[in-house]
Scaffold this motif. Structure first.
Motif, PDB file in Angstrom:
ATOM      1  N   LYS A   1       0.838  -1.143  -0.080  1.00  0.00           N
ATOM      2  CA  LYS A   1      -0.125   0.006  -0.011  1.00  0.00           C
ATOM      3  C   LYS A   1       1.009   1.321  -0.123  1.00  0.00           C
ATOM      4  O   LYS A   1       0.340   2.261  -0.484  1.00  0.00           O
ATOM      5  CB  LYS A   1      -0.934   0.171   1.202  1.00  0.00           C
ATOM      6  CG  LYS A   1      -1.872  -1.211   1.034  1.00  0.00           C
ATOM      7  CD  LYS A   1      -3.036  -0.903   2.343  1.00  0.00           C
ATOM      8  CE  LYS A   1      -3.831  -2.262   2.278  1.00  0.00           C
ATOM      9  NZ  LYS A   1      -5.009  -2.266   3.329  1.00  0.00           N
TER      10      LYS A   1
ATOM     11  N   SER B   1     -13.914   5.476  -1.125  1.00  0.00           N
ATOM     12  CA  SER B   1     -13.794   5.783   0.237  1.00  0.00           C
ATOM     13  C   SER B   1     -12.653   5.315   0.894  1.00  0.00           C
ATOM     14  O   SER B   1     -11.943   6.244   1.627  1.00  0.00           O
ATOM     15  CB  SER B   1     -15.056   5.101   1.094  1.00  0.00           C
ATOM     16  OG  SER B   1     -14.831   5.498   2.430  1.00  0.00           O
ATOM     17  N   GLU B   2     -12.058   4.336   0.312  1.00  0.00           N
ATOM     18  CA  GLU B   2     -10.774   3.753   0.858  1.00  0.00           C
ATOM     19  C   GLU B   2      -9.659   4.516   0.411  1.00  0.00           C
ATOM     20  O   GLU B   2      -8.746   4.979   1.124  1.00  0.00           O
ATOM     21  CB  GLU B   2     -10.516   2.150   0.768  1.00  0.00           C
ATOM     22  CG  GLU B   2      -9.430   1.790   1.411  1.00  0.00           C
ATOM     23  CD  GLU B   2      -9.371   0.288   1.323  1.00  0.00           C
ATOM     24  OE1 GLU B   2      -8.284  -0.446   1.624  1.00  0.00           O
ATOM     25  OE2 GLU B   2     -10.599  -0.303   1.328  1.00  0.00           O
TER      26      GLU B   2
ATOM     27  N   ALA C   1      -9.665   7.921  -0.400  1.00  0.00           N
ATOM     28  CA  ALA C   1      -9.626   9.416   0.171  1.00  0.00           C
ATOM     29  C   ALA C   1      -9.123   9.117   1.734  1.00  0.00           C
ATOM     30  O   ALA C   1      -8.517  10.021   1.952  1.00  0.00           O
ATOM     31  CB  ALA C   1     -10.986   9.718   0.326  1.00  0.00           C
ATOM     32  N   GLU C   2      -9.554   7.870   2.341  1.00  0.00           N
ATOM     33  CA  GLU C   2      -8.729   7.649   3.452  1.00  0.00           C
ATOM     34  C   GLU C   2      -7.519   7.421   3.577  1.00  0.00           C
ATOM     35  O   GLU C   2      -6.782   7.866   4.570  1.00  0.00           O
ATOM     36  CB  GLU C   2      -9.878   6.582   4.186  1.00  0.00           C
ATOM     37  CG  GLU C   2      -9.442   6.435   5.686  1.00  0.00           C
ATOM     38  CD  GLU C   2     -10.232   5.386   6.124  1.00  0.00           C
ATOM     39  OE1 GLU C   2      -9.782   4.859   7.481  1.00  0.00           O
ATOM     40  OE2 GLU C   2     -11.179   4.818   5.586  1.00  0.00           O
ATOM     41  N   THR C   3      -7.184   6.611   2.714  1.00  0.00           N
ATOM     42  CA  THR C   3      -5.625   6.066   2.664  1.00  0.00           C
ATOM     43  C   THR C   3      -4.793   7.129   2.041  1.00  0.00           C
ATOM     44  O   THR C   3      -3.579   7.243   2.507  1.00  0.00           O
ATOM     45  CB  THR C   3      -5.545   4.700   2.106  1.00  0.00           C
ATOM     46  OG1 THR C   3      -6.498   3.736   2.554  1.00  0.00           O
ATOM     47  CG2 THR C   3      -4.077   4.076   2.208  1.00  0.00           C
ATOM     48  N   TYR C   4      -5.318   7.808   0.975  1.00  0.00           N
ATOM     49  CA  TYR C   4      -4.285   8.519   0.137  1.00  0.00           C
ATOM     50  C   TYR C   4      -4.926  10.085   0.289  1.00  0.00           C
ATOM     51  O   TYR C   4      -5.255  10.506  -0.926  1.00  0.00           O
ATOM     52  CB  TYR C   4      -4.061   8.090  -1.204  1.00  0.00           C
ATOM     53  CG  TYR C   4      -3.637   6.685  -1.264  1.00  0.00           C
ATOM     54  CD1 TYR C   4      -2.240   6.176  -0.897  1.00  0.00           C
ATOM     55  CD2 TYR C   4      -4.218   5.489  -1.415  1.00  0.00           C
ATOM     56  CE1 TYR C   4      -1.591   5.082  -0.714  1.00  0.00           C
ATOM     57  CE2 TYR C   4      -3.899   4.235  -1.370  1.00  0.00           C
ATOM     58  CZ  TYR C   4      -2.799   3.956  -1.263  1.00  0.00           C
ATOM     59  OH  TYR C   4      -2.136   2.749  -1.156  1.00  0.00           O
ATOM     60  N   PRO C   5      -4.858  10.809   1.276  1.00  0.00           N
ATOM     61  CA  PRO C   5      -5.704  12.094   1.174  1.00  0.00           C
ATOM     62  C   PRO C   5      -4.721  13.078   0.392  1.00  0.00           C
ATOM     63  O   PRO C   5      -5.223  13.935  -0.226  1.00  0.00           O
ATOM     64  CB  PRO C   5      -5.638  12.426   2.857  1.00  0.00           C
ATOM     65  CG  PRO C   5      -4.482  11.536   3.379  1.00  0.00           C
ATOM     66  CD  PRO C   5      -4.568  10.341   2.623  1.00  0.00           C
TER      67      PRO C   5
ATOM     68  N   TYR D   1     -10.039  11.587  -9.247  1.00  0.00           N
ATOM     69  CA  TYR D   1     -10.834  11.203  -7.957  1.00  0.00           C
ATOM     70  C   TYR D   1     -12.349  12.128  -8.121  1.00  0.00           C
ATOM     71  O   TYR D   1     -13.456  11.359  -7.849  1.00  0.00           O
ATOM     72  CB  TYR D   1     -10.192  11.803  -6.724  1.00  0.00           C
ATOM     73  CG  TYR D   1     -11.065  11.425  -5.408  1.00  0.00           C
ATOM     74  CD1 TYR D   1     -11.516  10.183  -4.916  1.00  0.00           C
ATOM     75  CD2 TYR D   1     -11.296  12.553  -4.642  1.00  0.00           C
ATOM     76  CE1 TYR D   1     -12.226  10.076  -4.074  1.00  0.00           C
ATOM     77  CE2 TYR D   1     -12.052  12.460  -3.371  1.00  0.00           C
ATOM     78  CZ  TYR D   1     -12.660  11.194  -3.223  1.00  0.00           C
ATOM     79  OH  TYR D   1     -13.360  10.804  -1.930  1.00  0.00           O
TER      80      TYR D   1
ATOM     81  N   ARG E   1     -15.998  10.338  -8.306  1.00  0.00           N
ATOM     82  CA  ARG E   1     -16.935  10.610  -7.321  1.00  0.00           C
ATOM     83  C   ARG E   1     -18.270  10.986  -8.259  1.00  0.00           C
ATOM     84  O   ARG E   1     -19.420  10.879  -7.680  1.00  0.00           O
ATOM     85  CB  ARG E   1     -16.675  11.632  -6.250  1.00  0.00           C
ATOM     86  CG  ARG E   1     -15.575  11.028  -5.343  1.00  0.00           C
ATOM     87  CD  ARG E   1     -15.917  10.253  -4.400  1.00  0.00           C
ATOM     88  NE  ARG E   1     -16.917  10.875  -3.774  1.00  0.00           N
ATOM     89  CZ  ARG E   1     -17.553  10.508  -2.383  1.00  0.00           C
ATOM     90  NH1 ARG E   1     -17.577   8.927  -2.182  1.00  0.00           N
ATOM     91  NH2 ARG E   1     -18.283  11.140  -1.843  1.00  0.00           N
TER      92      ARG E   1
END
Length: 317
Positions: free
Chosen positions: A259, A289-290, A292-296, A307, A311
């Motif tokens: 990751k 969702s993952e 945006a959370e993992t790679y802001p 992105y 969306r």
């Protein structure tokens, strides 16, 4: 009596004069002999000093050969320089032999690479290219899982073989000529050359050929530093070729492999794009969702526009 007395002193005077002359003459002769002896001793000392430098002993100490040494002793002196010269020549010969062996090996490796390339070109001419995604690419972990096929009959954990590119008659002569015109890099990193060649094929729009080349790269060089780029680009080649179901396992595999890899975030976002193409809104929203959370940083930076576009295509809870 008077004449005799006068004669005797005259003779004595003559003898005395001769003795005086001889004594005066002997002084410079003796002086000359002494000077010559001093010069000879000085020369001998200098020669001995020179010999101490030229003829070192075997134990590291210096010995002092006599100036009038025998010829065989003088001949024995240069043995050390002679042996050193021979040793240097042998060492240089060994180095040359090693270099020749290395060059020969490189030549053989180059010849083998050329034969492999020739075989691949002949295979392209003989049949349309195809690529197969390994079964383990579809293993799911966490909230993400590989989608079923668009027909809903094939599970993603099976081996999703792609359909052969082109028609049954194979690629056209014009296409083959265009593919041959794309040069493959030849550097000291064969793995990077394989990836770069696949990228060039993809960039030129030859997606089936790029799929075949990139599959070869990721299978042959699974530990290469560019493998994250290769898996991601392989998924994109499938996606660009209109095969999102074949693209998704590669995106998921690249994300799950590491990751923190350079293209792991890209693959997660492209996975969402593949899900959108398959009308799988649920998995698309999970991937977005993952991401945006993992790679802001990527979501608000380099991949922000992509992105936002993805969306906008789906409505997520």
């Amino acid at each position: 009596m008077t004449g005799r007395s006068l004669h005797i002193p005259a003779r004595n005077f003559a003898l005395a004069g001769m003795a005086a002359v001889m004594s005066v003459t002997a002084v410079p002769v003796l002086a000359q002999d002494s000077a010559a002896e001093t010069r000879i001793r000085k020369l001998e000392a200098e020669v001995r000093a020179l010999q101490r430098r030229v003829f070192p002993g075997a134990d590291g100490r210096y010995f002092e050969p006599e100036v009038t040494a025998q010829p065989q002793q003088n001949n024995a002196g240069p043995a050390v320089p002679s042996t050193t010269a021979v040793t240097d020549i042998l060492a240089r010969l060994d180095a040359l032999e090693t270099q020749i062996q290395r060059l020969t090996g490189q030549y053989e490796e180059g010849s083998f690479a050329v034969r492999q390339l020739t075989s691949r070109v002949e295979a392209l001419e003989a049949a349309p290219p195809s690529a197969t995604v390994p079964a383990q690419a579809g293993v799911a972990t966490g909230s993400l899982s590989t989608p079923a096929s668009s027909g809903g009959t094939a599970a993603a954990t099976t081996n999703p073989a792609s359909a052969p590119a082109g028609t049954g008659s194979g690629p056209s002569a014009e296409r083959l000529a265009a593919v041959r015109a794309i040069a493959k890099p030849q550097t000291d990193d064969p793995g990077d050359d394989e990836y770069s060649y696949g990228f060039r094929l993809w960039d030129a729009g030859y997606f089936p050929e790029a799929i075949q080349q990139l599959t070869l790269f990721v299978e042959r060089y699974p530990n290469h530093s560019r493998v994250t780029y290769g898996r991601n680009l392989l998924g994109r080649a499938y996606l660009d070729d209109g095969k999102p179901n074949d693209a998704a396992p590669w995106f998921l595999r690249n994300y799950q492999a590491d990751k923190n890899a350079a293209r792991a975030g890209d693959s997660l976002l492209y996975l969402a794009e593949a899900m959108i193409a398959l009308n799988d809104t649920n998995r698309a929203c999970i991937a977005l969702s993952e991401f945006a959370e993992t790679y802001p940083a990527l979501a608000t930076g380099r991949l922000q526009s992509q992105y936002a576009a993805n969306r906008a295509k789906v409505t997520c809870d």
